[in-house]
Design a protein around this motif. Structure first.
Motif, PDB file in Angstrom:
ATOM      1  N   VAL A  60       0.800  -1.088  -0.008  1.00  0.00           N
ATOM      2  CA  VAL A  60      -0.077   0.000   0.018  1.00  0.00           C
ATOM      3  C   VAL A  60       0.840   1.201  -0.090  1.00  0.00           C
ATOM      4  O   VAL A  60       1.847   1.354   0.751  1.00  0.00           O
ATOM      5  CB  VAL A  60      -0.949  -0.077   1.314  1.00  0.00           C
ATOM      6  CG1 VAL A  60      -1.863  -1.276   1.126  1.00  0.00           C
ATOM      7  CG2 VAL A  60      -0.356   0.044   2.428  1.00  0.00           C
ATOM      8  N   SER A 109      -5.405   3.329   3.551  1.00  0.00           N
ATOM      9  CA  SER A 109      -5.852   1.785   3.083  1.00  0.00           C
ATOM     10  C   SER A 109      -6.700   1.142   4.440  1.00  0.00           C
ATOM     11  O   SER A 109      -7.633   0.470   4.258  1.00  0.00           O
ATOM     12  CB  SER A 109      -4.720   0.728   2.797  1.00  0.00           C
ATOM     13  OG  SER A 109      -4.248   1.197   1.565  1.00  0.00           O
ATOM     14  N   TYR A 161     -10.403  -0.527   4.319  1.00  0.00           N
ATOM     15  CA  TYR A 161     -10.694  -2.002   4.665  1.00  0.00           C
ATOM     16  C   TYR A 161     -11.578  -1.942   5.836  1.00  0.00           C
ATOM     17  O   TYR A 161     -12.460  -2.915   6.243  1.00  0.00           O
ATOM     18  CB  TYR A 161      -9.579  -2.620   4.701  1.00  0.00           C
ATOM     19  CG  TYR A 161      -9.232  -2.968   3.195  1.00  0.00           C
ATOM     20  CD1 TYR A 161      -9.793  -3.982   2.521  1.00  0.00           C
ATOM     21  CD2 TYR A 161      -8.070  -2.597   2.745  1.00  0.00           C
ATOM     22  CE1 TYR A 161      -9.719  -4.137   1.274  1.00  0.00           C
ATOM     23  CE2 TYR A 161      -7.493  -2.732   1.463  1.00  0.00           C
ATOM     24  CZ  TYR A 161      -8.432  -3.428   0.556  1.00  0.00           C
ATOM     25  OH  TYR A 161      -8.059  -3.598  -0.557  1.00  0.00           O
ATOM     26  N   LEU A 168      -1.305  -5.598   5.423  1.00  0.00           N
ATOM     27  CA  LEU A 168      -0.806  -4.306   4.357  1.00  0.00           C
ATOM     28  C   LEU A 168       0.624  -4.216   4.934  1.00  0.00           C
ATOM     29  O   LEU A 168       0.941  -4.193   5.931  1.00  0.00           O
ATOM     30  CB  LEU A 168      -1.814  -3.516   5.015  1.00  0.00           C
ATOM     31  CG  LEU A 168      -3.288  -3.628   4.755  1.00  0.00           C
ATOM     32  CD1 LEU A 168      -4.137  -2.373   5.381  1.00  0.00           C
ATOM     33  CD2 LEU A 168      -3.710  -4.177   3.431  1.00  0.00           C
ATOM     34  N   HIS A 213     -13.820   7.122  -2.620  1.00  0.00           N
ATOM     35  CA  HIS A 213     -13.234   5.969  -3.490  1.00  0.00           C
ATOM     36  C   HIS A 213     -13.656   5.525  -4.791  1.00  0.00           C
ATOM     37  O   HIS A 213     -15.047   5.979  -5.011  1.00  0.00           O
ATOM     38  CB  HIS A 213     -13.383   4.706  -2.577  1.00  0.00           C
ATOM     39  CG  HIS A 213     -12.577   4.654  -1.163  1.00  0.00           C
ATOM     40  ND1 HIS A 213     -11.331   4.940  -0.963  1.00  0.00           N
ATOM     41  CD2 HIS A 213     -13.010   4.994  -0.078  1.00  0.00           C
ATOM     42  CE1 HIS A 213     -10.946   4.939   0.214  1.00  0.00           C
ATOM     43  NE2 HIS A 213     -12.251   4.907   0.676  1.00  0.00           N
ATOM     44  N   ASP A 257      -9.782   0.210  -4.108  1.00  0.00           N
ATOM     45  CA  ASP A 257      -9.204   0.809  -2.786  1.00  0.00           C
ATOM     46  C   ASP A 257      -8.259   1.817  -3.161  1.00  0.00           C
ATOM     47  O   ASP A 257      -7.901   2.127  -4.204  1.00  0.00           O
ATOM     48  CB  ASP A 257      -8.646  -0.517  -2.055  1.00  0.00           C
ATOM     49  CG  ASP A 257      -7.222  -0.948  -2.600  1.00  0.00           C
ATOM     50  OD1 ASP A 257      -6.667  -0.286  -3.527  1.00  0.00           O
ATOM     51  OD2 ASP A 257      -6.663  -1.866  -2.004  1.00  0.00           O
ATOM     52  N   ASP A 295      -5.125   2.227  -3.460  1.00  0.00           N
ATOM     53  CA  ASP A 295      -4.134   1.671  -4.416  1.00  0.00           C
ATOM     54  C   ASP A 295      -4.660   1.112  -5.743  1.00  0.00           C
ATOM     55  O   ASP A 295      -3.775   0.734  -6.635  1.00  0.00           O
ATOM     56  CB  ASP A 295      -3.186   0.643  -3.934  1.00  0.00           C
ATOM     57  CG  ASP A 295      -2.253   1.420  -2.750  1.00  0.00           C
ATOM     58  OD1 ASP A 295      -1.315   2.108  -2.743  1.00  0.00           O
ATOM     59  OD2 ASP A 295      -2.631   0.959  -1.335  1.00  0.00           O
TER      60      ASP A 295
END
Length: 134
Positions: free
Chosen positions: A12, A18, A22, A51, A97, A117, A119
């Motif tokens: 990430v 991140s 999540y 991560l 997002h 997400d 990334d």
């Protein structure tokens, strides 16, 4: 000796972003995870989502570079209902997002959507559609 699949690892670029993404999907990371170079969340069934910051990966693999073009992996989260697919998608998009594929009733019998997400990894949201007549 038996090999057992145990960890899904993501590299990430922004750990805090991140983690926020999540966590919105219900994953639990330890308090203070934003300040760590590597964090893990246990998933149902015993798998782990790990991560790692890009800096952490470069610390042991100096030549590592993120894949060009984003989208390093695809993950899928099963929701409890078609309505939850819609709600999770809207929540993530409202939080900034990228919504790649709006919720739709897929021909294979699922309510399905895709969001990215931070990334650029594809995160699919799905739930079984009610059987005809239900």
């Amino acid at each position: 000796m038996t090999v057992r699949f145990a960890v899904i690892g993501l590299a990430v670029s922004d750990l805090a972003a991140s983690l926020a993404f999540y966590r919105r999907l219900g994953l639990v990371f330890p308090d203070g995870a934003e300040d760590q170079p590597h964090v893990e969340a246990e998933l149902p069934g015993g798998l782990v989502l790990a991560l790692d910051t890009e800096e952490t990966i470069r610390s042991f693999h100096p030549g590592w570079r993120p894949p060009a073009g984003g989208g390093r992996v695809a993950l899928a989260f099963r929701c409890d209902s078609p309505a939850e697919v819609d709600a999770r998608y809207e929540d993530l998009v409202a939080a900034g997002h990228h919504g790649e594929l709006k919720p739709w009733d897929a021909f294979w019998g699922q309510r399905y959507a895709t969001v990215h997400d931070p990334d650029g990894n594809a995160v699919d949201l799905f739930a079984p559609l009610p059987a005809p007549g239900e």
